[in-house]
Motif scaffolding. Structure first.
Motif, PDB file in Angstrom:
ATOM      1  N   TYR A  96     -17.310   0.318   9.942  1.00 22.31           N
ATOM      2  CA  TYR A  96     -18.027  -0.721  10.696  1.00 22.31           C
ATOM      3  C   TYR A  96     -18.208  -0.357  12.169  1.00 22.31           C
ATOM      4  CZ  TYR A  96     -17.497  -3.768   6.657  1.00 22.31           C
ATOM      5  OH  TYR A  96     -17.573  -4.321   5.398  1.00 22.31           O
ATOM      6  N   GLY A  97     -17.755   0.827  12.550  1.00 21.80           N
ATOM      7  CA  GLY A  97     -17.896   1.239  13.943  1.00 21.80           C
ATOM      8  C   GLY A  97     -17.010   0.459  14.891  1.00 21.80           C
ATOM      9  N   LEU A  98     -15.819   0.031  14.423  1.00 17.68           N
ATOM     10  CA  LEU A  98     -14.888  -0.747  15.240  1.00 17.68           C
ATOM     11  C   LEU A  98     -13.546  -0.029  15.330  1.00 17.68           C
ATOM     12  CD1 LEU A  98     -15.396  -4.395  13.901  1.00 17.68           C
ATOM     13  CD2 LEU A  98     -16.252  -3.453  16.049  1.00 17.68           C
ATOM     14  N   PRO A  99     -12.883  -0.081  16.487  1.00 13.24           N
ATOM     15  CA  PRO A  99     -11.507   0.407  16.541  1.00 13.24           C
ATOM     16  C   PRO A  99     -10.604  -0.535  15.756  1.00 13.24           C
ATOM     17  CG  PRO A  99     -12.080  -0.665  18.602  1.00 13.24           C
ATOM     18  CD  PRO A  99     -13.337  -0.606  17.787  1.00 13.24           C
ATOM     19  N   SER A 100      -9.525  -0.014  15.228  1.00 13.89           N
ATOM     20  CA  SER A 100      -8.593  -0.846  14.457  1.00 13.89           C
ATOM     21  C   SER A 100      -7.289  -0.988  15.230  1.00 13.89           C
ATOM     22  CB  SER A 100      -8.322  -0.212  13.090  1.00 13.89           C
ATOM     23  OG  SER A 100      -7.765   1.088  13.247  1.00 13.89           O
ATOM     24  N   ARG A 101      -6.539  -1.986  14.844  1.00 13.14           N
ATOM     25  CA  ARG A 101      -5.242  -2.203  15.510  1.00 13.14           C
ATOM     26  C   ARG A 101      -4.278  -2.860  14.540  1.00 13.14           C
ATOM     27  NH1 ARG A 101      -4.781  -5.029  21.341  1.00 13.14           N
ATOM     28  NH2 ARG A 101      -5.720  -3.020  21.895  1.00 13.14           N
ATOM     29  N   LEU A 102      -3.095  -2.276  14.469  1.00 15.77           N
ATOM     30  CA  LEU A 102      -1.987  -2.906  13.749  1.00 15.77           C
ATOM     31  C   LEU A 102      -1.109  -3.604  14.762  1.00 15.77           C
ATOM     32  CD1 LEU A 102      -0.806  -0.327  11.056  1.00 15.77           C
ATOM     33  CD2 LEU A 102      -1.905  -2.530  10.677  1.00 15.77           C
ATOM     34  N   PHE A 111     -11.487  -5.634  17.811  1.00 17.58           N
ATOM     35  CA  PHE A 111     -10.656  -4.733  17.015  1.00 17.58           C
ATOM     36  C   PHE A 111     -10.582  -5.268  15.591  1.00 17.58           C
ATOM     37  CE2 PHE A 111      -9.334  -4.060  21.334  1.00 17.58           C
ATOM     38  CZ  PHE A 111      -9.044  -2.709  21.422  1.00 17.58           C
ATOM     39  N   LEU A 112     -10.563  -4.378  14.642  1.00 19.53           N
ATOM     40  CA  LEU A 112     -10.367  -4.761  13.253  1.00 19.53           C
ATOM     41  C   LEU A 112      -8.872  -4.915  12.989  1.00 19.53           C
ATOM     42  CD1 LEU A 112     -11.695  -5.229  10.480  1.00 19.53           C
ATOM     43  CD2 LEU A 112     -11.338  -2.793  10.003  1.00 19.53           C
ATOM     44  N   ILE A 113      -8.459  -6.066  12.453  1.00 16.15           N
ATOM     45  CA  ILE A 113      -7.053  -6.313  12.139  1.00 16.15           C
ATOM     46  C   ILE A 113      -6.950  -6.773  10.687  1.00 16.15           C
ATOM     47  CG2 ILE A 113      -6.438  -6.895  14.529  1.00 16.15           C
ATOM     48  CD1 ILE A 113      -6.465  -9.842  13.702  1.00 16.15           C
ATOM     49  N   THR A 114      -5.761  -6.752  10.167  1.00 15.48           N
ATOM     50  CA  THR A 114      -5.551  -7.182   8.786  1.00 15.48           C
ATOM     51  C   THR A 114      -5.478  -8.700   8.705  1.00 15.48           C
ATOM     52  OG1 THR A 114      -3.148  -7.154   8.913  1.00 15.48           O
ATOM     53  CG2 THR A 114      -4.239  -5.075   8.345  1.00 15.48           C
ATOM     54  N   LYS A 115      -5.711  -9.231   7.530  1.00 15.60           N
ATOM     55  CA  LYS A 115      -5.632 -10.672   7.310  1.00 15.60           C
ATOM     56  C   LYS A 115      -4.224 -11.179   7.574  1.00 15.60           C
ATOM     57  CE  LYS A 115      -7.337 -14.618   5.766  1.00 15.60           C
ATOM     58  NZ  LYS A 115      -8.387 -15.352   6.498  1.00 15.60           N
ATOM     59  N   GLN A 116      -3.217 -10.383   7.211  1.00 14.05           N
ATOM     60  CA  GLN A 116      -1.828 -10.813   7.439  1.00 14.05           C
ATOM     61  C   GLN A 116      -1.509 -10.877   8.927  1.00 14.05           C
ATOM     62  OE1 GLN A 116       0.816  -8.383   5.045  1.00 14.05           O
ATOM     63  NE2 GLN A 116       0.664  -9.807   3.329  1.00 14.05           N
ATOM     64  N   ALA A 154      -2.011   2.061   8.392  1.00 11.02           N
ATOM     65  CA  ALA A 154      -2.729   2.449   9.615  1.00 11.02           C
ATOM     66  C   ALA A 154      -3.948   3.293   9.280  1.00 11.02           C
ATOM     67  CB  ALA A 154      -1.787   3.202  10.555  1.00 11.02           C
ATOM     68  N   ASN A 155      -3.778   4.240   8.359  1.00  5.49           N
ATOM     69  CA  ASN A 155      -4.894   5.093   7.973  1.00  5.49           C
ATOM     70  C   ASN A 155      -5.976   4.291   7.250  1.00  5.49           C
ATOM     71  OD1 ASN A 155      -3.509   7.266   9.035  1.00  5.49           O
ATOM     72  ND2 ASN A 155      -2.655   7.925   7.071  1.00  5.49           N
ATOM     73  N   ALA A 156      -5.538   3.376   6.384  1.00  2.27           N
ATOM     74  CA  ALA A 156      -6.498   2.564   5.646  1.00  2.27           C
ATOM     75  C   ALA A 156      -7.310   1.677   6.587  1.00  2.27           C
ATOM     76  CB  ALA A 156      -5.762   1.712   4.620  1.00  2.27           C
ATOM     77  N   LEU A 157      -6.639   1.079   7.569  1.00  2.00           N
ATOM     78  CA  LEU A 157      -7.335   0.207   8.517  1.00  2.00           C
ATOM     79  C   LEU A 157      -8.284   1.018   9.391  1.00  2.00           C
ATOM     80  CD1 LEU A 157      -7.425  -2.802   9.295  1.00  2.00           C
ATOM     81  CD2 LEU A 157      -5.741  -2.313  11.079  1.00  2.00           C
ATOM     82  N   LEU A 175       0.826  -1.209   0.000  1.00  2.00           N
ATOM     83  CA  LEU A 175       0.000   0.000   0.000  1.00  2.00           C
ATOM     84  C   LEU A 175       0.860   1.259   0.000  1.00  2.00           C
ATOM     85  CD1 LEU A 175      -2.854  -0.967   2.503  1.00  2.00           C
ATOM     86  CD2 LEU A 175      -3.094  -0.568   0.052  1.00  2.00           C
ATOM     87  N   ALA A 176       1.959   1.221   0.754  1.00  2.00           N
ATOM     88  CA  ALA A 176       2.834   2.391   0.836  1.00  2.00           C
ATOM     89  C   ALA A 176       3.389   2.762  -0.535  1.00  2.00           C
ATOM     90  CB  ALA A 176       3.966   2.127   1.821  1.00  2.00           C
ATOM     91  N   GLU A 177       3.644   1.769  -1.376  1.00  2.00           N
ATOM     92  CA  GLU A 177       4.158   2.042  -2.721  1.00  2.00           C
ATOM     93  C   GLU A 177       3.148   2.826  -3.561  1.00  2.00           C
ATOM     94  OE1 GLU A 177       5.225  -1.655  -4.446  1.00  2.00           O
ATOM     95  OE2 GLU A 177       6.983  -1.973  -3.141  1.00  2.00           O
ATOM     96  N   HIS A 178       1.878   2.811  -3.122  1.00  2.00           N
ATOM     97  CA  HIS A 178       0.843   3.527  -3.864  1.00  2.00           C
ATOM     98  C   HIS A 178       0.278   4.686  -3.040  1.00  2.00           C
ATOM     99  CE1 HIS A 178       0.807   0.531  -7.091  1.00  2.00           C
ATOM    100  NE2 HIS A 178       0.986  -0.357  -6.115  1.00  2.00           N
ATOM    101  N   GLY A 179       1.078   5.119  -2.071  1.00  2.00           N
ATOM    102  CA  GLY A 179       0.740   6.322  -1.328  1.00  2.00           C
ATOM    103  C   GLY A 179      -0.330   6.168  -0.274  1.00  2.00           C
ATOM    104  N   VAL A 180      -0.567   4.947   0.205  1.00  2.00           N
ATOM    105  CA  VAL A 180      -1.579   4.716   1.231  1.00  2.00           C
ATOM    106  C   VAL A 180      -0.916   4.128   2.472  1.00  2.00           C
ATOM    107  CG1 VAL A 180      -3.735   3.540   1.821  1.00  2.00           C
ATOM    108  CG2 VAL A 180      -3.344   4.320  -0.522  1.00  2.00           C
ATOM    109  N   ALA A 181      -1.113   4.785   3.619  1.00  2.00           N
ATOM    110  CA  ALA A 181      -0.578   4.270   4.883  1.00  2.00           C
ATOM    111  C   ALA A 181      -1.522   3.200   5.420  1.00  2.00           C
ATOM    112  CB  ALA A 181      -0.414   5.393   5.901  1.00  2.00           C
TER     113      ALA A 181
END
Length: 591
Positions: free
Chosen positions: A53-59, A123-128, A43-46, A35-41
């Protein structure tokens, strides 16, 4: 949830860039880097996805290290529903989820929360990150699952052994530090059993139950007095697992029709652990129960088993008598043996000859000549006690007074100048006296020889900082006043003020709010008044009334005192009987 699709809908990522990111991730490039290679952070995306969805996110950085939180969510459920435990904070189980659209996942979380009695926060987390946590999710199910896969590949049962043959080498039996590096045809079964034993020890279990059912084999661990299902194996694995345990315990492999008993040892973290094994034939196969005996328990002290300062002073004073009988009363599993060993550890074993008769010998005590009775060859407590008296003993420990003959010999030993320690299966300390009289011990012999009876039970302990206080309501205070109403004022004045109790509240390091168990006790110390009472009327009611007038507190009252001090949770009082209940009073008073 289609995470990248959501980013496209939000205008954070173009359709072309989405395809490039998906291609990069398919080549194992981290999502954040792609994502960073395409200008998207990331943390911001998550965070943006979480808002949707009204959920806090966490990396996640490193995978969570709070292994105790993993016990709430089995690994199979984690994979199926797409959520993983992240830890415990502020008394709540933190859970990472990958698909907020999965209604079944939230229903499962609601069920898990209700069963465990702990709230949860999602918390919303990434699949990875989800996959990384699963990879670090090294629990019992995961390790055994790998061994099961190997077993399916090998598809062979354990090698047959001759009746009574112990085919396992000593090194195999003692290696519980991890999976064996030397693979054999039966290595998967060996790994499964070793993993079960290792996790039981690490989880502070006292017993392991291996139970056959028509469709599966259930593995349960007893922790702090309660049994919990920890693993389920295919039913076809049952005979192989039981055979492995029998080999370790040197039991007959061909005998499946009647119970067998055995034992074996293992070294774990440079300490010796003994396993006492019992097999029992059932309709669907042999049930195996293994009692875990940590030799470090043999070094238990009177302080560590849970005696208060006043109780310690009383016990140490009565242990100074030159002869007599000291009994520990309680049901199986109430900690009687540990208390006996703690008392023996305070004796001068250098200048005194201390001999014990046990069934079986559970812990090794330096300086004590320990002998295991064997009823099958007529070496019983009674016969053994006769032989012990010819060994010039000063102190004798008899594992249990079970019958008239053993009771009579114990009294005779005390009358001839020996200090005798033993246990008896009665519910209360005062109940031990009529029990001995029913066995045939004469009251006029029992009264002068009995030094004391200690009744005990085990209750759960609060972890440091895990007690949530709540004020005592009027109804509870009324109960406490009734409970102690018949205690003479000079003894009642020593009680702590009735201000507040404590409930178990989960913490980061202590998910249940409790860890381990401690004893609650009632001590019946003989005196002239009690001796006269026994000679006059040896019923339990009469003995109790006399002891009560002398200031004896019951086990339930000892639990109340410990609960007021914040040592044990309020709920443990109810395990000892009585009418005190959490009910609506305490719930309404809770902050």
């Amino acid at each position: 949830m289609n995470f990248l699709g959501l980013l496209v809908d939000k205008g954070l990522l173009s359709a072309k860039d989405r395809a490039a990111v998906e291609a990069a991730v398919a080549k194992k490039q981290p999502l954040g880097a792609a994502l960073a290679e395409h200008g998207v952070a990331l943390a911001n995306a998550l965070a943006e996805a979480g808002k949707e969805y009204g959920l806090p996110s966490r990396l996640l950085g490193d995978p969570p290290a709070a292994q105790e939180s993993f016990r709430y969510i089995p690994i199979d459920s984690a994979r199926h529903y797409g959520f993983v435990p992240l830890g415990i904070a502020d008394g709540a189980l933190e859970v990472g989820i990958t698909d907020p659209d999965n209604i079944e996942a939230f229903d499962a979380l609601q069920f898990i929360s209700g069963q465990a009695g702990i709230p949860y926060k999602v918390f919303l987390i990434t699949k990875q990150d989800f996959e990384r946590v699963l990879e670090a999710y090294q629990n019992l199910s995961g390790e055994v699952g790998k061994a099961l896969s190997e077993y399916e590949t090998v598809a062979k049962p354990p090698p047959a052994a001759a009746p009574g043959e112990a085919a396992a080498s000593e090194d195999e039996a003692l290696n519980l530090s991890g999976p064996s590096e030397t693979l054999k045809e039966d290595a998967p079964v060996t790994k499964i059993v070793s993993t079960i034993l290792r996790y039981a020890i690490e989880g502070r279990s006292s017993d392991i139950h291996i139970e056959p059912t028509p469709r599966k084999t259930r593995i349960r661990f007893r922790v702090d007095g309660d049994l919990h299902t920890s693993l389920e194996l295919p039913a076809k694995m049952h005979d192989a697992v039981v055979a492995r345990v029998k080999i370790l315990a040197r039991l007959r492999l061909d005998e499946k029709r009647k119970p067998q008993d055995g034992r074996f040892s293992a070294m774990v973290d440079k300490r010796r652990i003994d396993f006492r094994v019992s097999t029992f034939p059932t309709e669907y196969g042999e049930k195996v129960v293994m009692r875990i005996l940590d030799q470090s328990a043999a070094t238990a002290t009177l302080e560590s088993v849970g005696f208060s300062e006043s109780q310690l002073a009383l016990i140490r004073d009565m242990m100074k008598v030159p002869y007599g009988i000291i009994l520990i009363a309680g049901p199986t599993g109430s900690g009687k043996s540990t208390t006996l060993f703690a008392m023996l550890s305070e004796l001068d074993r250098e200048t005194q000859n201390v001999v014990s008769l046990e069934d079986p010998v559970e812990y090794e005590i330096p300086g004590v000549a320990q002998s295991q009775v064997r009823p099958e060859i007529d070496y019983t407590f009674a016969n053994g006690l006769r032989s012990v008296l010819r060994q010039d003993p000063d102190v004798i420990m008899v594992g249990e007074i079970r019958d008239k003959e053993t009771a009579a010999l114990a009294v005779q030993a005390a009358l001839t100048g020996h200090l005798v320690f033993s246990t008896i299966h009665t519910n209360t300390a005062t109940g031990a006296i009529p029990r001995l009289v029913d066995m045939g011990v004469d009251s006029f012999l029992l009264a002068p020889t009995l030094v004391a009876v200690i009744g005990q039970r085990l209750v759960r302990k609060l972890c440091d900082g895990a007690g949530k206080p709540f004020p005592i309501s009027d109804s509870i205070k009324a109960f406490l006043d009734r409970e102690f109403a018949d205690v003479p004022e000079k003894y009642r004045s020593a009680l702590p003020p009735f201000k507040q109790f404590y409930r178990a509240s989960p913490t980061k390091d202590c998910p249940n709010g409790t860890r381990g168990r401690t004893g609650v006790f009632e001590i019946l110390r003989m005196n002239k008044t009690l001796e006269e009472a026994i000679l006059k009327d040896s019923t339990e009611e009469h003995i109790y009334a006399t002891a009560r007038a002398g200031g004896m507190f019951t086990m339930r009252e000892d639990a109340i005192v410990k609960a007021l001090a914040g040592e044990i949770p309020f709920e443990e009082i109810n395990t000892l009987g009585g009418e005190l209940s959490p009910g609506t009073d305490t719930a309404e008073e809770s902050p």
